[in-house]
Scaffold this motif. Structure first.
Motif, PDB file in Angstrom:
ATOM      1  N   TRP A 285       0.821  -1.279   0.200  1.00  0.00           N
ATOM      2  CA  TRP A 285      -0.010  -0.080   0.001  1.00  0.00           C
ATOM      3  C   TRP A 285       0.935   1.185  -0.035  1.00  0.00           C
ATOM      4  O   TRP A 285       0.624   2.109  -0.559  1.00  0.00           O
ATOM      5  CB  TRP A 285      -0.887  -0.062   1.227  1.00  0.00           C
ATOM      6  CG  TRP A 285      -1.928   1.290   1.499  1.00  0.00           C
ATOM      7  CD1 TRP A 285      -1.590   2.296   2.388  1.00  0.00           C
ATOM      8  CD2 TRP A 285      -2.930   1.862   0.581  1.00  0.00           C
ATOM      9  NE1 TRP A 285      -2.581   3.368   2.172  1.00  0.00           N
ATOM     10  CE2 TRP A 285      -3.351   2.779   1.031  1.00  0.00           C
ATOM     11  CE3 TRP A 285      -3.463   0.792  -0.529  1.00  0.00           C
ATOM     12  CZ2 TRP A 285      -4.408   3.400   0.474  1.00  0.00           C
ATOM     13  CZ3 TRP A 285      -4.620   1.580  -1.215  1.00  0.00           C
ATOM     14  CH2 TRP A 285      -5.171   2.991  -0.713  1.00  0.00           C
ATOM     15  N   LYS A 286       1.860   1.304   0.773  1.00  0.00           N
ATOM     16  CA  LYS A 286       2.700   2.473   0.955  1.00  0.00           C
ATOM     17  C   LYS A 286       3.513   2.595  -0.547  1.00  0.00           C
ATOM     18  O   LYS A 286       3.600   3.840  -0.986  1.00  0.00           O
ATOM     19  CB  LYS A 286       3.802   2.171   1.901  1.00  0.00           C
ATOM     20  CG  LYS A 286       4.862   3.247   2.377  1.00  0.00           C
ATOM     21  CD  LYS A 286       5.831   3.239   3.325  1.00  0.00           C
ATOM     22  CE  LYS A 286       6.783   4.260   3.588  1.00  0.00           C
ATOM     23  NZ  LYS A 286       7.779   3.864   4.637  1.00  0.00           N
ATOM     24  N   LYS A 287       3.800   1.646  -1.178  1.00  0.00           N
ATOM     25  CA  LYS A 287       4.541   1.774  -2.365  1.00  0.00           C
ATOM     26  C   LYS A 287       3.595   2.187  -3.605  1.00  0.00           C
ATOM     27  O   LYS A 287       3.812   3.026  -4.438  1.00  0.00           O
ATOM     28  CB  LYS A 287       5.212   0.433  -2.713  1.00  0.00           C
ATOM     29  CG  LYS A 287       5.869   0.535  -4.209  1.00  0.00           C
ATOM     30  CD  LYS A 287       6.387  -0.941  -4.607  1.00  0.00           C
ATOM     31  CE  LYS A 287       7.102  -0.973  -5.854  1.00  0.00           C
ATOM     32  NZ  LYS A 287       7.641  -2.304  -6.272  1.00  0.00           N
TER      33      LYS A 287
ATOM     34  N   LYS B  35      -8.622   7.626   3.352  1.00  0.00           N
ATOM     35  CA  LYS B  35      -7.169   6.793   3.198  1.00  0.00           C
ATOM     36  C   LYS B  35      -7.368   5.249   3.137  1.00  0.00           C
ATOM     37  O   LYS B  35      -6.277   4.776   3.365  1.00  0.00           O
ATOM     38  CB  LYS B  35      -6.315   7.239   4.278  1.00  0.00           C
ATOM     39  CG  LYS B  35      -6.301   8.700   4.732  1.00  0.00           C
ATOM     40  CD  LYS B  35      -5.793   9.519   3.487  1.00  0.00           C
ATOM     41  CE  LYS B  35      -5.823  10.870   3.543  1.00  0.00           C
ATOM     42  NZ  LYS B  35      -5.344  11.809   2.399  1.00  0.00           N
ATOM     43  N   ASP B  36      -8.217   4.675   2.331  1.00  0.00           N
ATOM     44  CA  ASP B  36      -8.275   3.206   2.330  1.00  0.00           C
ATOM     45  C   ASP B  36      -8.643   2.636   0.857  1.00  0.00           C
ATOM     46  O   ASP B  36      -9.014   1.585   0.527  1.00  0.00           O
ATOM     47  CB  ASP B  36      -9.539   2.730   3.280  1.00  0.00           C
ATOM     48  CG  ASP B  36     -10.964   3.121   2.834  1.00  0.00           C
ATOM     49  OD1 ASP B  36     -11.116   3.941   2.022  1.00  0.00           O
ATOM     50  OD2 ASP B  36     -11.744   2.773   3.726  1.00  0.00           O
ATOM     51  N   TYR B  37      -8.636   3.712  -0.145  1.00  0.00           N
ATOM     52  CA  TYR B  37      -9.007   3.476  -1.491  1.00  0.00           C
ATOM     53  C   TYR B  37      -8.039   4.309  -2.444  1.00  0.00           C
ATOM     54  O   TYR B  37      -8.147   5.435  -2.216  1.00  0.00           O
ATOM     55  CB  TYR B  37     -10.364   3.978  -1.688  1.00  0.00           C
ATOM     56  CG  TYR B  37     -11.177   2.989  -2.725  1.00  0.00           C
ATOM     57  CD1 TYR B  37     -10.563   2.369  -3.751  1.00  0.00           C
ATOM     58  CD2 TYR B  37     -12.602   2.474  -2.544  1.00  0.00           C
ATOM     59  CE1 TYR B  37     -11.290   1.438  -4.760  1.00  0.00           C
ATOM     60  CE2 TYR B  37     -13.254   1.786  -3.176  1.00  0.00           C
ATOM     61  CZ  TYR B  37     -12.836   1.232  -4.169  1.00  0.00           C
ATOM     62  OH  TYR B  37     -13.259   0.425  -5.065  1.00  0.00           O
ATOM     63  N   TRP B  38      -7.526   3.647  -3.228  1.00  0.00           N
ATOM     64  CA  TRP B  38      -6.408   4.317  -4.294  1.00  0.00           C
ATOM     65  C   TRP B  38      -7.090   4.378  -5.704  1.00  0.00           C
ATOM     66  O   TRP B  38      -7.621   3.309  -6.165  1.00  0.00           O
ATOM     67  CB  TRP B  38      -5.201   3.640  -3.925  1.00  0.00           C
ATOM     68  CG  TRP B  38      -4.021   4.345  -5.008  1.00  0.00           C
ATOM     69  CD1 TRP B  38      -3.258   5.304  -4.841  1.00  0.00           C
ATOM     70  CD2 TRP B  38      -3.939   3.856  -6.367  1.00  0.00           C
ATOM     71  NE1 TRP B  38      -2.387   5.503  -6.089  1.00  0.00           N
ATOM     72  CE2 TRP B  38      -2.884   4.464  -7.179  1.00  0.00           C
ATOM     73  CE3 TRP B  38      -4.448   2.995  -7.391  1.00  0.00           C
ATOM     74  CZ2 TRP B  38      -2.441   4.423  -8.399  1.00  0.00           C
ATOM     75  CZ3 TRP B  38      -3.965   2.675  -8.549  1.00  0.00           C
ATOM     76  CH2 TRP B  38      -3.007   3.679  -9.090  1.00  0.00           C
ATOM     77  N   PHE B  39      -6.933   5.349  -6.398  1.00  0.00           N
ATOM     78  CA  PHE B  39      -7.253   5.594  -7.750  1.00  0.00           C
ATOM     79  C   PHE B  39      -6.176   6.147  -8.451  1.00  0.00           C
ATOM     80  O   PHE B  39      -5.204   6.790  -8.185  1.00  0.00           O
ATOM     81  CB  PHE B  39      -8.402   6.841  -7.703  1.00  0.00           C
ATOM     82  CG  PHE B  39      -9.634   6.041  -7.172  1.00  0.00           C
ATOM     83  CD1 PHE B  39     -10.859   5.519  -7.929  1.00  0.00           C
ATOM     84  CD2 PHE B  39     -10.035   6.191  -5.865  1.00  0.00           C
ATOM     85  CE1 PHE B  39     -11.896   4.956  -7.247  1.00  0.00           C
ATOM     86  CE2 PHE B  39     -11.079   5.814  -5.122  1.00  0.00           C
ATOM     87  CZ  PHE B  39     -12.171   5.169  -6.003  1.00  0.00           C
ATOM     88  N   PRO B  40      -6.010   5.741  -9.897  1.00  0.00           N
ATOM     89  CA  PRO B  40      -4.967   5.976 -10.572  1.00  0.00           C
ATOM     90  C   PRO B  40      -5.076   7.511 -10.809  1.00  0.00           C
ATOM     91  O   PRO B  40      -3.875   8.086 -11.167  1.00  0.00           O
ATOM     92  CB  PRO B  40      -5.410   5.406 -11.720  1.00  0.00           C
ATOM     93  CG  PRO B  40      -6.258   4.322 -11.611  1.00  0.00           C
ATOM     94  CD  PRO B  40      -7.097   4.766 -10.452  1.00  0.00           C
TER      95      PRO B  40
END
Length: 552
Positions: A166-168, A180-185
């Protein structure tokens, strides 16, 4: 240039009488084969360069156009071929040589927004990396690999990665939601995720240009074939898809053989195969390892699916393996046009969340019927080995850590065109070693699940069977080897349930618990009830005559 491909003249299979019989029912349909000449053109003839740097979109389209005139073959030689979207044509066999890797560019500007279909409804999405519409006699063959560069498109849930991963990912760019629990491009994709039904065509938003502001969010399916006839997909690997991996829609005479689909397990919506409103086909010897469902049957969603009214029907699935996936063989949940005459033989599900997964919900409508399964092996199933669920909640079937597992309360609603129906399933010769629940049948109070036969089956699981809102359920020669025997079987508001020759763990606490004031006509026969400390427990309002026990 001549490149001899030995299977070109008879490239698809016709079903034979050697298919196993399930419940005395055999497939009676045939699948029309593709047929091509040996005339072959190479990407090299049209300026293609396998250097991993040159964008070969034009070379692909010129080679495909030339081969279409000859009813021939486009050869993709060994090497790394970077390209934008590939559009297929009729009478073309796109053949990947051994060592050929076709990677689709991560440059989203190369994928125009188009009108298409997304999860059963009309929508605008980015053009698929591989697509074909209204084609006849089309094939993709050969041992090479397609890579969709899916990480450039897909959002990722924090819970699906390790802390280091996740950090990477966050450090790589993109955007993270407020929790802060969902990443988007991209920020654009994050913003679109908060909108209701992004990408769906509706009054006031009907053209691709209307969706330009959320383009990054509108992930394409990897291989999209619409209204095509005589289709062959054979021998290749397709991986790293932005969304659904192989999606035939309204196609006929489809053969899919020895295809491998691979996606990361965290890849949302990356189903391996979605057959939607298709007719007559064979899927055999395939291997799927993906982030969502494995083999999935669909036929449109809600009102649009019912209006289309085209079921997926007349398909055989045999000798396939599914590894990581939400379900091994799945029907739904977008099944509003129905599904029927489907035959599953000799398949293995290894580590899927659910094995046989049949799901729908109120509002879908549609009838799923005449489904035959014979010979399925499963191991390490995280959820249910066999699941019939008419209350699908549109979430992962295995709750994440801390997520509630309680069944939702079910109250009766009036029957209408959106009421779905499941009926007439025969499931034979299933063996599962390790599952959370052996059998879960959950119908609606206004529409029970009807006529399910499960026989000659061994299920090792934590829980045995839960049967709610069902009618005409028969278990014959079934072993429910559950760890939790309080009870082995739970039957609620169901009728005409027959359990014949049941095996279960010795010294079980309770064999069967009945509840619900509409439970009746339950029959337990040819079963050693003495092996349980207590054979029957009746809930309030359940009369003693609701169950008859023939002790052995």
């Amino acid at each position: 240039m001549t490149y001899q491909i030995p299977f070109l003249l008879a490239a698809a299979a016709v079903l034979t009488a050697t298919a196993p019989a399930t419940g005395q029912v055999r497939p009676t349909f045939s699948v029309k084969p593709t047929q091509f000449s040996t005339d072959t053109v190479s990407l090299l003839n049209y300026g293609g360069k396998a250097d991993g740097q040159t964008l070969n979109t034009t070379a692909f389209q010129q080679a495909i156009a030339a081969a279409s005139q000859k009813k021939g073959v486009v050869l993709i030689p060994a090497g790394l071929w970077l390209t934008g979207p590939i559009e297929l044509k009729s009478n073309v066999n796109l053949h990947l040589a051994k060592g050929a890797l076709v990677q689709f560019t991560a440059d989203k500007s190369q994928y125009p927004l188009i009108k298409t279909n997304w999860e059963g409804v009309d929508a605008v999405r980015n053009q698929s990396p591989i697509s074909g519409m209204d084609l006849t006699n089309v094939a993709i063959t050969g041992p090479g690999v397609f890579d969709g560069n899916g990480d450039a498109w897909r959002p990722v849930k924090k819970e699906k990665l390790t802390a280091g991963q996740w950090k990477k990912l966050v450090a790589s760019g993109g955007a993270v939601n407020e929790k802060k629990d969902y990443w988007f491009p991209s920020e654009q994709a994050l913003k679109a995720s908060t909108m209701p039904e992004p990408g769906v065509i509706k009054p006031g938003k009907t053209e691709p240009a209307d969706f330009a502001a959320i383009k990054d969010f509108l992930r394409p399916n990897m291989l999209s074939l619409q209204r095509c006839k005589q289709v062959l997909l054979e021998d290749f690997t397709i991986q790293n898809s932005p969304a659904w991996t192989i999606h035939p829609l309204l196609c006929e005479d489809v053969t899919i053989r020895r295809v491998t689909a691979r996606n990361p397990w965290y890849g949302q919506n990356t189903d391996a195969l979605d057959l939607e409103s298709c007719k007559n086909g064979l899927v055999e010897d395939c291997v799927f390892d993906v982030g969502d469902d494995g083999i999935c049957i669909k036929s449109g969603k809600n009102e649009q699916g019912r209006k289309r009214g085209v079921p997926t029907e007349n398909f055989v699935f045999r000798n396939c393996k599914v590894y990581q996936a939400h379900g091994g063989f799945v029907i739904g949940s977008e099944m509003s046009g129905g599904a029927r005459n489907l035959f599953v033989y000799n398949c293995s599900f290894i580590g899927t969340d659910v094995g046989l997964r049949f799901k729908t919900t109120r509002g879908r409508g549609g009838v799923v019927e005449k489904i035959y399964v014979d010979g399925v092996t499963m191991t390490d199933i995280a959820g249910q080995a066999i699941l019939f669920d008419m209350y699908y909640a549109a979430k992962d079937p295995v709750p994440a850590s801390g997520e509630a597992e309680a069944l939702p309360e079910i109250k009766a609603e009036p029957l209408n065109e959106g009421t779905p129906q499941f009926r007439d399933f025969t499931i034979n010769n299933v063996v599962c070693r390790g599952a959370e629940t052996g059998i879960l049948i959950r119908g609606l109070p206004e529409m029970s699940i009807k006529n399910i036969l499960i026989q000659n089956t061994v299920l090792e699981s934590d829980k045995g069977m839960v049967c709610q809102e069902a009618e005409g359920i028969t278990l014959k020669n079934v072993a429910l080897l559950s760890k939790n025997t309080k009870p082995v079987m739970e039957i609620q508001n169901s009728q005409q349930v027959v359990v014949d020759n049941l095996r279960y763990p010795g010294n079980a606490e309770l064999l069967v618990r009945l509840s619900g004031d509409r439970t009746k006509a339950v029959k337990l026969t040819n079963t050693d009830t003495k092996a349980a400390k207590k054979d029957v427990e009746l809930g309030q309002k359940v009369p003693k005559k609701a169950i008859s026990v023939s002790k052995r």
